[in-house]
Write a protein that holds these residues in place. Structure first.
Motif, short mmCIF file in Angstrom:
data_model
loop_
_atom_site.label_atom_id
_atom_site.label_comp_id
_atom_site.label_asym_id
_atom_site.label_seq_id
_atom_site.Cartn_x
_atom_site.Cartn_y
_atom_site.Cartn_z
N THR A 161 -18.51 -8.55 6.68
CA THR A 161 -18.18 -10.01 6.90
C THR A 161 -16.58 -9.89 7.02
N TRP A 162 -15.67 -11.07 6.98
CA TRP A 162 -14.94 -11.42 7.47
C TRP A 162 -13.06 -10.93 6.64
N ALA A 163 -14.08 -10.40 5.08
CA ALA A 163 -13.19 -9.46 4.68
C ALA A 163 -12.78 -7.72 5.69
N ASP A 164 -13.63 -7.20 6.22
CA ASP A 164 -13.75 -6.52 6.59
C ASP A 164 -12.38 -6.34 7.82
N LEU A 165 -12.16 -7.44 8.49
CA LEU A 165 -10.90 -7.98 9.73
C LEU A 165 -10.21 -8.37 9.44
N ARG A 166 -9.71 -8.34 7.78
CA ARG A 166 -8.27 -8.52 7.05
C ARG A 166 -6.97 -8.74 8.11
N HIS A 167 -5.86 -8.70 8.13
CA HIS A 167 -4.45 -8.18 8.99
C HIS A 167 -3.42 -8.91 7.95
N GLU A 168 -3.30 -7.68 7.64
CA GLU A 168 -1.99 -7.35 6.60
C GLU A 168 -0.70 -7.80 7.59
N ASP A 169 0.26 -8.51 7.42
CA ASP A 169 1.39 -8.76 8.83
C ASP A 169 2.40 -9.93 7.63
N PRO A 170 2.82 -9.44 6.90
CA PRO A 170 3.49 -9.76 6.20
C PRO A 170 4.82 -11.33 7.06
N GLY A 171 5.16 -10.07 8.40
CA GLY A 171 6.43 -11.30 8.98
C GLY A 171 5.11 -12.34 9.78
N SER A 172 3.88 -12.29 9.79
CA SER A 172 3.18 -13.60 10.33
C SER A 172 3.79 -15.07 10.07
N ALA A 173 3.73 -15.96 10.37
CA ALA A 173 4.21 -17.46 10.36
C ALA A 173 2.84 -18.10 9.87
N LEU A 174 1.41 -17.65 9.73
CA LEU A 174 0.00 -17.14 9.75
C LEU A 174 0.27 -17.87 7.91
N PRO A 175 -0.52 -18.34 7.14
CA PRO A 175 -1.03 -19.03 6.44
C PRO A 175 -1.76 -17.97 5.54
N LEU A 176 -1.94 -17.03 4.31
CA LEU A 176 -2.97 -16.02 4.11
C LEU A 176 -3.97 -15.93 4.22
N ARG A 177 -4.14 -17.64 4.31
CA ARG A 177 -5.90 -17.84 4.88
C ARG A 177 -6.69 -17.76 6.38
N GLN A 178 -5.56 -17.35 6.93
CA GLN A 178 -5.32 -16.81 8.32
C GLN A 178 -4.39 -15.88 8.66
N ARG A 179 -4.88 -14.96 8.53
CA ARG A 179 -4.83 -12.84 8.26
C ARG A 179 -5.72 -12.80 8.81
N TYR A 180 -6.63 -12.67 10.14
CA TYR A 180 -7.36 -11.49 9.85
C TYR A 180 -7.29 -11.62 11.50
N LYS A 181 -7.91 -10.64 12.39
CA LYS A 181 -7.79 -9.37 13.57
C LYS A 181 -8.16 -10.23 14.41
N LEU A 182 -9.35 -11.62 14.50
CA LEU A 182 -9.67 -11.78 15.03
C LEU A 182 -10.34 -13.70 14.76
N VAL A 183 -10.09 -14.30 15.74
CA VAL A 183 -10.71 -16.09 15.84
C VAL A 183 -11.54 -16.46 16.96
N VAL A 184 -12.90 -16.73 16.18
CA VAL A 184 -13.63 -17.25 17.00
C VAL A 184 -13.68 -18.74 17.41
N ILE A 185 -14.10 -19.09 18.40
CA ILE A 185 -14.34 -20.90 18.32
C ILE A 185 -14.99 -21.08 18.50
N VAL A 186 -15.82 -22.21 17.99
CA VAL A 186 -17.07 -22.24 17.85
C VAL A 186 -17.43 -23.81 17.97
N SER A 187 -18.28 -24.33 18.70
CA SER A 187 -18.47 -25.42 18.23
C SER A 187 -19.32 -26.14 17.89
N ASP A 188 -19.08 -27.00 17.01
CA ASP A 188 -19.91 -27.59 15.95
C ASP A 188 -20.79 -28.97 16.13
#
Length: 330
Positions: free
Chosen positions: A117-144
């Motif tokens: 699951t995506w929990a396995d790709l969590r990315h801890e990065d205190p210096g990031s400007a991204l909110p906590l909900r977006q801190r992952y090692k991978l982002v996949v683009i999908v068309s709904d």
């Protein structure tokens, strides 16, 4: 070690070219390590393997050992009937091939790395400007296509699907993003009816809406970036399109041309901006069709070599400090 985020363009069977370009970055004099990867379609496959912890050399070995023709799988009673199977798939399931082999293949590769699951790709990065909900090692683009919107998974799971991203399967998102329209069956993704009005949505190739989301990790808080976002695009810098239009083409050829236009028009306009093009590795794969999965080893090697050479050419002129100061000339 040099640090970077990475964006990979989708390209179907052109995956070996992506691997070659990434190999050039990872094998540079000051080798790059990647914090996050964003991608669509074939880029999502390569990006998922990178995010899982596999080395570039391991991914190349996987690609070398893969019979790409197995992606052209059929299911059902007519599945093994030549010509009739793909036609039946297109007629009854909106795609010539089931995509089951692709889904099983990426699921097993990720599982071998301990990624489910995506929990396995969590990315801890205190210096990031991204909110906590977006801190992952991978982002996949999908068309709904159910709602005509782009999904950035896992970022949009909770808000747009009503699903906890840490319970959703990474392989499902990659399979959805790789659903080349009319080629693979669309992917039905479970959702919370309270959010979407239905128990699932229909998803296809993320490249329809953004095949090259280069700005996805750019800071928006006014601070200077800590490292660059580099991208790999599967076209020559001056390539207008991969195939010439023939005015005598039939309806099927018109549909293909419409699809090619959809896959490339938005991002092609975007990379005309020097701020984007100057951090892009352009790999000319115009001789290879995205849906030609009958790849020989020679063709794989040629694409990999083209990607690697393009990556090295890029590195010869790339200067992060200059780019950060606003000098985008190349």
């Amino acid at each position: 070690m040099a640090e970077a985020d990475l964006v990979l363009e989708g390209g179907g069977a052109k995956g070996p070219a992506l691997v070659g370009a990434v190999a050039a970055l990872a094998g540079a004099r000051d080798p790059y390590v990647f914090h996050r990867v964003a991608a669509a379609s074939a880029g999502a496959i390569v990006g998922g393997l990178l995010a899982s912890g596999l080395e570039v050399s391991q991914i190349k070995a996987i690609m070398d050992g893969l019979d790409f023709a197995k992606f052209k799988d059929n299911a059902g009673l007519l599945g093994h009937v030549p010509l009739l199977g793909p036609a039946a798939g297109l007629l009854f399931h909106q795609g010539m091939y089931s995509g089951e082999y692709l889904h099983r293949w990426i699921t097993e590769l990720l599982a071998a790395q301990g990624v489910y699951t995506w929990a396995d790709l969590r990315h801890e990065d205190p210096g990031s400007a991204l909110p906590l909900r977006q801190r992952y090692k991978l982002v996949v683009i999908v068309s709904d296509v159910s709602r005509g919107i782009m999904l950035r998974l896992p970022w949009d799971y909770e808000k747009l699907l009503g699903v906890d991203p840490d319970t959703a399967l990474v392989a499902d998102a990659i399979r959805a993003s790789a659903s080349i329209p009319f080629f693979f069956r669309p992917w039905n993704m479970p959702t919370d009816p309270a959010v979407t009005g239905h128990d699932h949505i229909v998803c296809v190739d993320g490249g329809l809406l953004s095949n090259y989301p280069l700005s996805i990790f750019d800071r928006t808080d006014g601070k200077l970036p800590r490292w660059p976002t580099l991208g790999v695009k599967l076209s020559g810098r001056n390539t207008i399109r991969d195939q010439a239009w023939n005015p005598d083409n039939n309806s099927f050829e018109l549909a293909k041309s419409l699809l090619i236009t959809l896959l490339g028009a938005q991002d092609r306009s975007y990379i005309s901006d020097p701020q984007a093009s100057s951090r892009t590795i352009f790999v000319d794969t115009s001789k290879q069709r995205a849906t030609d999965f009958k790849l020989t080893q020679r063709e794989k090697d040629a694409m990999y070599a083209t990607g690697e050479a393009s990556g090295k050419k890029f590195l010869a002129g790339w200067d992060w400090e200059k780019w950060k100061s606003g000098d985008y000339r190349r």
